[in-house]
Design a protein around this motif. Sequence first.
Motif, PDB file in Angstrom:
ATOM      1  N   ILE A 180      43.468  45.711  39.792  1.00  0.00           N
ATOM      2  CA  ILE A 180      43.707  44.501  39.006  1.00  0.00           C
ATOM      3  C   ILE A 180      42.470  43.638  39.189  1.00  0.00           C
ATOM      4  O   ILE A 180      42.289  42.958  40.205  1.00  0.00           O
ATOM      5  N   ARG A 181      41.583  43.665  38.204  1.00  0.00           N
ATOM      6  CA  ARG A 181      40.273  43.053  38.362  1.00  0.00           C
ATOM      7  C   ARG A 181      40.318  41.530  38.430  1.00  0.00           C
ATOM      8  O   ARG A 181      39.400  40.905  38.955  1.00  0.00           O
ATOM      9  N   SER A 182      41.386  40.932  37.905  1.00  0.00           N
ATOM     10  CA  SER A 182      41.508  39.477  37.964  1.00  0.00           C
ATOM     11  C   SER A 182      42.140  38.998  39.268  1.00  0.00           C
ATOM     12  O   SER A 182      42.212  37.797  39.508  1.00  0.00           O
ATOM     13  N   ALA A 183      42.605  39.917  40.105  1.00  0.00           N
ATOM     14  CA  ALA A 183      43.302  39.548  41.342  1.00  0.00           C
ATOM     15  C   ALA A 183      42.303  39.251  42.461  1.00  0.00           C
ATOM     16  O   ALA A 183      41.162  39.742  42.453  1.00  0.00           O
ATOM     17  N   PRO A 184      42.702  38.460  43.452  1.00  0.00           N
ATOM     18  CA  PRO A 184      41.804  38.090  44.549  1.00  0.00           C
ATOM     19  C   PRO A 184      41.139  39.265  45.266  1.00  0.00           C
ATOM     20  O   PRO A 184      39.945  39.171  45.582  1.00  0.00           O
ATOM     21  N   PRO A 185      41.828  40.385  45.554  1.00  0.00           N
ATOM     22  CA  PRO A 185      41.135  41.462  46.267  1.00  0.00           C
ATOM     23  C   PRO A 185      39.912  41.996  45.519  1.00  0.00           C
ATOM     24  O   PRO A 185      38.848  42.200  46.117  1.00  0.00           O
TER      25      PRO A 185
END
Length: 307
Positions: free
Chosen positions: A284-289
């Motif tokens: 999930i490219r928009s997620a913090p990790p």
Amino acid sequence: MTTAAALTLPMPLQRRLERESASLFGGDGMPQVDFSRPPGEPSLAPADSVSWRVFKNPVSLFIGGVAAVLLELGEPRVRSGVWEHSSFRSDPVKRLRRTGLAAMVTVYAPASVAQAMIAGVGRQHARVRGTTREGEPYEAMDPELLDWVQATASFGFLNAYHRFVRPLDSAERDCFWQEAQPGARLFGATGAVDSEASWEAMLAAMLPRLRAAPEVHEFLDIMRTAPAFPRALLPVQRLLLRAAVDLLPASAREVLELGPKAGLPRGGARLVRVAGLMADRLVIRSAPPAQACRRMGLPAEWLYRAA
């Protein structure tokens, strides 16, 4: 760690997932945090830590977070502080989103951002005080309560990942506890648990203080219908709630009067593990990790390939 291919969904589904993730950690009055900047600034936990692997998984985070809240609601002073001074009853999803964002910031944000956020949380908590219905005074900044809250959160996140995603050996588990120390100290948990053995000792010491309470069951009732997931995934949400109950130590579950019917049905654990394993490889490219990986000069899918 073994190496596995990262997963992406067909484009329409992936775009929707990215939008859901972006709304989960931003907008609607939520603090705005850019995990991708400034380039190269390390987090409180390093990129190759057990924590970075564990906290990237949304399935185990949900399970572990609910399990932590159940343990916290079992302690009368913590229960009073949470139930009387937060929006769990009126807006449980927003409250959980804020808690999830705090966890993401503590693990993935630049250290300077994490330190500033935690200081702000401390200022808010300093105003939380009162008396339980049993007549016992409490303050949110009481080190004993902060230690318990920190320990229950770490227990929940670690064990949800260990049970429903990928087993972690004893060295990895102890490492996870130790990696939480910098953040715990910033929150004021000066006696924070730093190993599996320390957690077992704290649980044994706190168990006589735990009490069954209507708020425990009310919380689960609220979360069965709260829009934490898209409506189509409501059955999954309810299954993950039962997984959270199943995750609790047997001794605490007995005290909280959460019987067999509250836990997973037969075959339920297998379904949760399938969901957990898929989530562990889904980028999930928009997620913090993924943002944090890019900040550290790593590919967005780096954590997911290393799972």
